[in-house]
Design a protein around this motif. Structure first.
Motif, PDB file in Angstrom:
ATOM      1  N   LEU A 226      23.378  24.896  24.519  1.00  0.00           N
ATOM      2  CA  LEU A 226      22.377  25.909  24.863  1.00  0.00           C
ATOM      3  C   LEU A 226      22.541  26.400  26.303  1.00  0.00           C
ATOM      4  O   LEU A 226      22.309  27.580  26.593  1.00  0.00           O
ATOM      5  CB  LEU A 226      20.977  25.340  24.660  1.00  0.00           C
ATOM      6  CG  LEU A 226      20.562  25.088  23.207  1.00  0.00           C
ATOM      7  CD1 LEU A 226      19.171  24.484  23.138  1.00  0.00           C
ATOM      8  CD2 LEU A 226      20.621  26.372  22.398  1.00  0.00           C
ATOM      9  N   VAL A 227      22.932  25.510  27.211  1.00  0.00           N
ATOM     10  CA  VAL A 227      23.185  25.939  28.592  1.00  0.00           C
ATOM     11  C   VAL A 227      24.314  26.957  28.641  1.00  0.00           C
ATOM     12  O   VAL A 227      24.215  28.003  29.309  1.00  0.00           O
ATOM     13  CB  VAL A 227      23.498  24.717  29.477  1.00  0.00           C
ATOM     14  CG1 VAL A 227      24.056  25.168  30.831  1.00  0.00           C
ATOM     15  CG2 VAL A 227      22.258  23.890  29.697  1.00  0.00           C
ATOM     16  N   ALA A 228      25.405  26.672  27.926  1.00  0.00           N
ATOM     17  CA  ALA A 228      26.523  27.607  27.896  1.00  0.00           C
ATOM     18  C   ALA A 228      26.123  28.935  27.252  1.00  0.00           C
ATOM     19  O   ALA A 228      26.487  30.016  27.750  1.00  0.00           O
ATOM     20  CB  ALA A 228      27.703  26.984  27.137  1.00  0.00           C
ATOM     21  N   VAL A 229      25.347  28.870  26.169  1.00  0.00           N
ATOM     22  CA  VAL A 229      24.895  30.108  25.515  1.00  0.00           C
ATOM     23  C   VAL A 229      23.992  30.906  26.446  1.00  0.00           C
ATOM     24  O   VAL A 229      24.091  32.139  26.528  1.00  0.00           O
ATOM     25  CB  VAL A 229      24.176  29.762  24.190  1.00  0.00           C
ATOM     26  CG1 VAL A 229      23.485  30.994  23.624  1.00  0.00           C
ATOM     27  CG2 VAL A 229      25.168  29.220  23.178  1.00  0.00           C
ATOM     28  N   GLY A 230      23.112  30.217  27.170  1.00  0.00           N
ATOM     29  CA  GLY A 230      22.220  30.914  28.084  1.00  0.00           C
ATOM     30  C   GLY A 230      22.970  31.639  29.179  1.00  0.00           C
ATOM     31  O   GLY A 230      22.629  32.779  29.535  1.00  0.00           O
ATOM     32  N   VAL A 231      24.015  31.015  29.727  1.00  0.00           N
ATOM     33  CA  VAL A 231      24.808  31.670  30.770  1.00  0.00           C
ATOM     34  C   VAL A 231      25.562  32.874  30.199  1.00  0.00           C
ATOM     35  O   VAL A 231      25.630  33.943  30.824  1.00  0.00           O
ATOM     36  CB  VAL A 231      25.781  30.665  31.406  1.00  0.00           C
ATOM     37  CG1 VAL A 231      26.724  31.366  32.385  1.00  0.00           C
ATOM     38  CG2 VAL A 231      25.018  29.569  32.116  1.00  0.00           C
ATOM     39  N   SER A 383      27.408  17.083  36.814  1.00  0.00           N
ATOM     40  CA  SER A 383      27.806  17.973  37.911  1.00  0.00           C
ATOM     41  C   SER A 383      28.168  19.358  37.410  1.00  0.00           C
ATOM     42  O   SER A 383      27.830  20.364  38.046  1.00  0.00           O
ATOM     43  CB  SER A 383      28.989  17.359  38.663  1.00  0.00           C
ATOM     44  OG  SER A 383      30.128  17.274  37.831  1.00  0.00           O
ATOM     45  N   SER A 384      28.831  19.435  36.267  1.00  0.00           N
ATOM     46  CA  SER A 384      29.172  20.746  35.714  1.00  0.00           C
ATOM     47  C   SER A 384      27.928  21.489  35.240  1.00  0.00           C
ATOM     48  O   SER A 384      27.852  22.722  35.341  1.00  0.00           O
ATOM     49  CB  SER A 384      30.169  20.588  34.555  1.00  0.00           C
ATOM     50  OG  SER A 384      29.577  19.866  33.484  1.00  0.00           O
ATOM     51  N   LEU A 385      26.922  20.765  34.724  1.00  0.00           N
ATOM     52  CA  LEU A 385      25.671  21.407  34.341  1.00  0.00           C
ATOM     53  C   LEU A 385      24.967  21.998  35.560  1.00  0.00           C
ATOM     54  O   LEU A 385      24.459  23.122  35.517  1.00  0.00           O
ATOM     55  CB  LEU A 385      24.753  20.405  33.649  1.00  0.00           C
ATOM     56  CG  LEU A 385      25.061  20.079  32.179  1.00  0.00           C
ATOM     57  CD1 LEU A 385      24.174  18.944  31.701  1.00  0.00           C
ATOM     58  CD2 LEU A 385      24.891  21.297  31.312  1.00  0.00           C
ATOM     59  N   ALA A 386      24.937  21.226  36.658  1.00  0.00           N
ATOM     60  CA  ALA A 386      24.321  21.741  37.882  1.00  0.00           C
ATOM     61  C   ALA A 386      25.059  22.956  38.402  1.00  0.00           C
ATOM     62  O   ALA A 386      24.447  23.927  38.887  1.00  0.00           O
ATOM     63  CB  ALA A 386      24.286  20.644  38.946  1.00  0.00           C
ATOM     64  N   SER A 387      26.384  22.944  38.298  1.00  0.00           N
ATOM     65  CA  SER A 387      27.163  24.100  38.737  1.00  0.00           C
ATOM     66  C   SER A 387      26.957  25.295  37.816  1.00  0.00           C
ATOM     67  O   SER A 387      26.936  26.446  38.268  1.00  0.00           O
ATOM     68  CB  SER A 387      28.650  23.731  38.792  1.00  0.00           C
ATOM     69  OG  SER A 387      29.436  24.829  39.166  1.00  0.00           O
ATOM     70  N   LEU A 422      18.793  28.799  28.671  1.00  0.00           N
ATOM     71  CA  LEU A 422      19.437  27.869  29.596  1.00  0.00           C
ATOM     72  C   LEU A 422      18.476  26.745  29.997  1.00  0.00           C
ATOM     73  O   LEU A 422      18.854  25.562  30.000  1.00  0.00           O
ATOM     74  CB  LEU A 422      19.916  28.627  30.826  1.00  0.00           C
ATOM     75  CG  LEU A 422      20.769  27.870  31.839  1.00  0.00           C
ATOM     76  CD1 LEU A 422      21.783  28.817  32.466  1.00  0.00           C
ATOM     77  CD2 LEU A 422      19.907  27.266  32.942  1.00  0.00           C
ATOM     78  N   VAL A 423      17.250  27.100  30.335  1.00  0.00           N
ATOM     79  CA  VAL A 423      16.271  26.084  30.725  1.00  0.00           C
ATOM     80  C   VAL A 423      15.961  25.149  29.555  1.00  0.00           C
ATOM     81  O   VAL A 423      15.830  23.924  29.731  1.00  0.00           O
ATOM     82  CB  VAL A 423      14.992  26.757  31.253  1.00  0.00           C
ATOM     83  CG1 VAL A 423      13.896  25.732  31.472  1.00  0.00           C
ATOM     84  CG2 VAL A 423      15.279  27.501  32.548  1.00  0.00           C
ATOM     85  N   MET A 424      15.881  25.697  28.361  1.00  0.00           N
ATOM     86  CA  MET A 424      15.671  24.847  27.190  1.00  0.00           C
ATOM     87  C   MET A 424      16.823  23.875  27.016  1.00  0.00           C
ATOM     88  O   MET A 424      16.617  22.697  26.689  1.00  0.00           O
ATOM     89  CB  MET A 424      15.506  25.717  25.936  1.00  0.00           C
ATOM     90  CG  MET A 424      14.182  26.459  25.851  1.00  0.00           C
ATOM     91  SD  MET A 424      14.094  27.483  24.356  1.00  0.00           S
ATOM     92  CE  MET A 424      14.384  26.251  23.086  1.00  0.00           C
ATOM     93  N   GLY A 425      18.036  24.356  27.233  1.00  0.00           N
ATOM     94  CA  GLY A 425      19.201  23.475  27.127  1.00  0.00           C
ATOM     95  C   GLY A 425      19.164  22.352  28.154  1.00  0.00           C
ATOM     96  O   GLY A 425      19.469  21.195  27.836  1.00  0.00           O
ATOM     97  N   MET A 426      18.761  22.671  29.381  1.00  0.00           N
ATOM     98  CA  MET A 426      18.669  21.631  30.411  1.00  0.00           C
ATOM     99  C   MET A 426      17.604  20.600  30.058  1.00  0.00           C
ATOM    100  O   MET A 426      17.813  19.391  30.228  1.00  0.00           O
ATOM    101  CB  MET A 426      18.346  22.283  31.756  1.00  0.00           C
ATOM    102  CG  MET A 426      19.473  23.091  32.352  1.00  0.00           C
ATOM    103  SD  MET A 426      20.867  22.075  32.867  1.00  0.00           S
ATOM    104  CE  MET A 426      20.131  21.111  34.173  1.00  0.00           C
TER     105      MET A 426
END
Length: 450
Positions: A226-231, A383-387, A422-426
């Motif tokens: 979901l983070v990748a989709v959000g970006v 770390s990659s999620l934070a980036s 993205l926030v949902m993924g995090m």
């Protein structure tokens, strides 16, 4: 006979007062526990009293040992409770430390992206010079910091004696990643690069699964997706639909390969931290040992192999893409240095230098250190999620009226939707079902009752 009997009785009666004081003390101390003698019951003799006292002392000793064993068992239980409390407190502090480090990494990542764009305003004709300035300048700065930390005792000789072969591999991987990313980035559009950079998270999960044996839960995999989709939604909503294929499939694949080497770089550093912890017997290697030697070996590969491979093969190709003939490359670097210093005849159009490039180098260095610290205390995936989260935040910052950038860009139409995903993924990635409550604090009353 009577005389002899009288002597025996008199001697025995005379010896009785001379009995040991211990017997009389036992008689007085234990008399409260003895039954009161009646008329038909004679007083106990001293010998019988001593036997009864021994039996009572034996029974009291057995009872004391039973109580002592019970106390040891309850002490062990309380030690386990204290250990659980300490472990729970350490885990809570560790989660708080990781959260603070992740927020710092996101903030520095945003500053790194924004200042890179601002630094290219005066150096828009010399991006290759900016890349080389950062690469070679970091080696000098890192080793200076490492020297002072070694003199202060923060960096020990044991840290400096860790095997250098993994650090050599870090330098090689970083050099290949930079070369591939530079070649592809010169052709791809600005909106395509953040979208393709989401492959970095996928490579992280695959490589950590293969080489670190790390297993991920379903909510973690779903959160990363979901983070990748959000970006992708955030960035792609403000670009044309065919922006990814404008430059061709080859350059997109080359950019994905560069992120593969970046992911391998973080996995190598994570392995170095784990091996160093074993070698240092639970200690931890300093961050600047990894950064200094990794950057130094990267420069070594630039110098040694760059003369034969990078400069002879890649740089002519890049110079053709940038419209710079290979024979004019030395003049290109000298002009870039003059523009960086904002002096000479070509200072026109270099407004903002050297302040903006220096600010970018400082923030980029802090970002690299923060990223490595986050890898050290958590994992490469975190770390990659934070980036990754810094990408949509940077998109929002570019909509603000920043200096040297002119008119602010408009917010993409799908920015809100992408940010929500993205926030949902995090949140899904960080969510952990609560399987246990905090351990109870041992009661002091229970301890004192023993």
């Amino acid at each position: 006979m009577a005389a002899s009997t009288h002597r025996i009785l008199s001697s025995s009666s005379s010896n009785f007062p001379r009995q040991s004081i211990r017997n009389r003390r036992l008689l007085s101390s234990e008399s409260q526990f003895l039954p009161y003698p009646t008329a038909n019951q004679p007083k106990p003799q001293p010998i019988l009293l001593r036997q009864w006292t021994r039996q009572r002392k034996l029974s009291s000793t057995i009872c004391w040992y039973a109580l002592h064993d019970n106390k040891e068992e309850e002490d062990e239980e309380q030690e386990e409770q204290v250990a659980e409390i300490v472990n729970y407190d350490c885990q809570r502090r560790r989660r708080a430390e990781v959260a603070v480090a992740a927020v710092a990494t996101m903030g520095l990542g945003v500053g790194n992206r924004v200042l890179y764009k601002l630094a290219l305003v005066p150096l828009k004709q010399y991006p290759f010079f900016l890349a080389q300035l950062a690469t070679f300048g970091y080696v000098v700065v890192y080793f200076c910091i490492l020297h002072f930390r070694h003199r202060a005792g923060i960096v020990t000789d044991e840290m400096l004696s860790i095997p250098k072969a993994p650090l050599l591999a870090v330098g090689l991987v970083e050099a290949i990643s930079a070369a591939c990313g530079m070649a592809a980035g010169a052709v791809l559009s600005g909106a395509a690069i953040p979208i393709l950079s989401q492959s970095f998270l996928v490579w992280q999960i695959i490589l950590s699964y293969l080489f670190l044996g790390r297993r991920y839960k379903f909510n973690q995999l779903l959160g990363c997706f979901l983070v990748a989709v959000g970006v992708v939604v955030t960035v792609a909503s403000g670009s044309s639909a065919g922006s990814l294929m404008e430059a061709g499939l080859f350059w997109s694949l080359l950019m994905i390969v560069s992120f593969l080497f970046q992911a391998a770089d973080t996995i190598l550093k994570e392995v170095i931290f784990l091996d160093a912890a074993k070698k240092l017997k639970g200690g931890s290697v300093d961050l600047f040992v990894i950064n200094s030697y990794g950057s130094a070996f990267q420069v070594v590969f630039y110098i040694c192999f760059g003369q034969a491979i990078f400069i002879c093969l890649l740089l002519p190709f890049l110079s053709r893409l940038w419209g710079i003939p290979f024979r004019q490359l030395p003049n290109y670097l000298s002009d870039g240095a003059a523009c960086f210093l904002n002096m000479g005849t070509i200072s026109s159009g270099c407004e903002g230098a050297p302040l903006l490039p220096v600010l970018f180098c400082m923030v980029n260095m802090g970002y690299n250190i923060s990223l490595l610290h986050l890898i050290k205390i958590s994992s490469g995936v975190v770390s990659s999620l934070a980036s990754t989260v810094s990408v949509p935040i940077s998109v929002f910052v570019f909509t603000l009226p920043l200096p040297y950038l002119g008119v602010a860009s408009s917010l993409p139409s799908g920015f809100i939707a992408g940010a929500v995903v993205l926030v949902m993924g995090m949140l899904i990635y960080a969510w952990t079902p609560s399987t246990s409550t905090p351990p109870p604090i041992p009661s002091p009353v229970t301890t004192s009752s023993l």
